[in-house]
Design a protein around this motif. Structure first.
Motif, PDB file in Angstrom:
ATOM      1  N   LYS A 106       1.558   5.550  -1.194  1.00  0.00           N
ATOM      2  CA  LYS A 106       1.065   6.835  -1.667  1.00  0.00           C
ATOM      3  C   LYS A 106       1.951   7.263  -2.827  1.00  0.00           C
ATOM      4  O   LYS A 106       3.172   7.382  -2.671  1.00  0.00           O
ATOM      5  N   LYS A 132      -9.771  -5.218   2.006  1.00  0.00           N
ATOM      6  CA  LYS A 132      -8.577  -4.796   2.754  1.00  0.00           C
ATOM      7  C   LYS A 132      -8.192  -5.851   3.788  1.00  0.00           C
ATOM      8  O   LYS A 132      -7.020  -6.174   3.953  1.00  0.00           O
ATOM      9  N   GLY A 162      -1.984   9.700  -5.148  1.00  0.00           N
ATOM     10  CA  GLY A 162      -2.954   9.173  -4.200  1.00  0.00           C
ATOM     11  C   GLY A 162      -2.485   7.838  -3.655  1.00  0.00           C
ATOM     12  O   GLY A 162      -1.407   7.345  -3.998  1.00  0.00           O
ATOM     13  N   GLU A 163      -3.313   7.235  -2.777  1.00  0.00           N
ATOM     14  CA  GLU A 163      -2.971   5.950  -2.168  1.00  0.00           C
ATOM     15  C   GLU A 163      -3.489   4.799  -3.006  1.00  0.00           C
ATOM     16  O   GLU A 163      -4.633   4.817  -3.452  1.00  0.00           O
ATOM     17  N   TYR A 164      -2.636   3.778  -3.172  1.00  0.00           N
ATOM     18  CA  TYR A 164      -2.954   2.618  -3.998  1.00  0.00           C
ATOM     19  C   TYR A 164      -2.516   1.326  -3.325  1.00  0.00           C
ATOM     20  O   TYR A 164      -1.570   1.318  -2.533  1.00  0.00           O
ATOM     21  N   SER A 187     -13.112  -2.308  -0.594  1.00  0.00           N
ATOM     22  CA  SER A 187     -14.036  -2.489   0.522  1.00  0.00           C
ATOM     23  C   SER A 187     -13.252  -2.891   1.773  1.00  0.00           C
ATOM     24  O   SER A 187     -12.102  -3.327   1.685  1.00  0.00           O
ATOM     25  N   THR A 188     -13.888  -2.778   2.920  1.00  0.00           N
ATOM     26  CA  THR A 188     -13.276  -3.201   4.182  1.00  0.00           C
ATOM     27  C   THR A 188     -12.920  -4.682   4.123  1.00  0.00           C
ATOM     28  O   THR A 188     -11.857  -5.097   4.602  1.00  0.00           O
ATOM     29  N   ARG A 223      -6.980   1.927  -6.412  1.00  0.00           N
ATOM     30  CA  ARG A 223      -7.058   3.036  -5.463  1.00  0.00           C
ATOM     31  C   ARG A 223      -7.487   2.481  -4.110  1.00  0.00           C
ATOM     32  O   ARG A 223      -8.452   1.725  -4.025  1.00  0.00           O
ATOM     33  N   TRP A 224      -6.744   2.823  -3.069  1.00  0.00           N
ATOM     34  CA  TRP A 224      -7.001   2.280  -1.735  1.00  0.00           C
ATOM     35  C   TRP A 224      -8.409   2.625  -1.246  1.00  0.00           C
ATOM     36  O   TRP A 224      -9.089   1.797  -0.648  1.00  0.00           O
ATOM     37  N   ASP A 225      -8.864   3.839  -1.523  1.00  0.00           N
ATOM     38  CA  ASP A 225     -10.178   4.258  -1.020  1.00  0.00           C
ATOM     39  C   ASP A 225     -11.340   3.588  -1.761  1.00  0.00           C
ATOM     40  O   ASP A 225     -12.488   3.718  -1.354  1.00  0.00           O
ATOM     41  N   GLN A 226     -11.053   2.864  -2.827  1.00  0.00           N
ATOM     42  CA  GLN A 226     -12.109   2.153  -3.549  1.00  0.00           C
ATOM     43  C   GLN A 226     -12.188   0.673  -3.174  1.00  0.00           C
ATOM     44  O   GLN A 226     -13.048  -0.043  -3.669  1.00  0.00           O
ATOM     45  N   ARG A 228       0.901  -1.150   0.000  1.00  0.00           N
ATOM     46  CA  ARG A 228       0.000   0.000   0.000  1.00  0.00           C
ATOM     47  C   ARG A 228       0.934   1.192   0.000  1.00  0.00           C
ATOM     48  O   ARG A 228       1.825   1.297   0.858  1.00  0.00           O
TER      49      ARG A 228
END
Length: 192
Positions: A50, A129, A97-99, A125-126, A120-123, A48
């Motif tokens: 940035k 992750k 961005g974070e990936y 799901s929990t 993309r990390w923010d895309q 992970r």
């Protein structure tokens, strides 16, 4: 001047082959759909990170990106990676961005392409992750695409099937939220 029939046939075949080859080159940047666990297990590095921006590349035919590693999922020892590379042809072009990134070590540097994890990390799901911490355990298993009755005749002990949802296979969307793990009897099964 007349052209012999064999020469005309040869020229015709060469023309059709060149059209076919051009189409293959045009379609050469497509990736087979694979479960993220497959990509994880086949990769040398999964992190992970940035992405801070692109930088001048010191490697021919590669684009360079300056990064800050946040978490190292594979290998387990933390690596000091500050620059990663993507292939110019068929390479991914991430923005800042974070990936979640996966790739291979090539001459001591991390190289990734379109067929790697470049998400993309923010895309994520929990569940996706959380599953990242389990993928390494499942690398002893094989995830196989399956859509027909012939899948049922294969040795399924070390495999998890993905494709058409049925009693032993998960649909692709459902499989994205699952991990293929070995059980106590060494056979592999989807875990949700």
């Amino acid at each position: 001047m007349s052209v012999p029939l064999s020469a005309a046939v040869t020229l015709g075949l060469l023309f059709f082959l060149s059209v076919g080859l051009n189409e293959q080159v045009a379609e050469g940047c497509k990736c087979l759909q694979r479960h993220p666990q497959q990509v994880f297990c086949e990769s040398d590095i999964v992190i992970r990170a940035k992405i801070l921006g692109s930088v001048a590349s010191t490697r021919p035919n590669l684009l360079a990106y300056r990064i800050k590693v946040i978490t190292t999922f594979k290998p387990f020892n933390k690596m000091d990676i500050q620059v990663i590379y993507s292939t110019k042809i068929c390479g991914a072009r991430p923005q800042n961005g974070e990936y979640l990134l996966s790739g291979h070590l090539v001459d001591g540097v991390m190289v990734f392409g379109l067929c790697e994890l470049v998400w993309r990390w923010d895309q994520l799901s929990t569940v996706q992750k959380r599953n990242l911490n389990l993928y390494q355990t499942g690398c002893a298993c094989e995830i196989t695409s399956c859509t027909g009755a012939s899948c049922l005749t294969k040795n399924l002990q070390r495999k998890c099937l993905v494709g058409v949802k049925n009693s032993i296979s998960l649909g692709y969307e459902e499989a994205l939220l699952a991990v293929c793990l070995p059980g106590r009897d060494s056979s592999c099964r989807w875990q949700k």
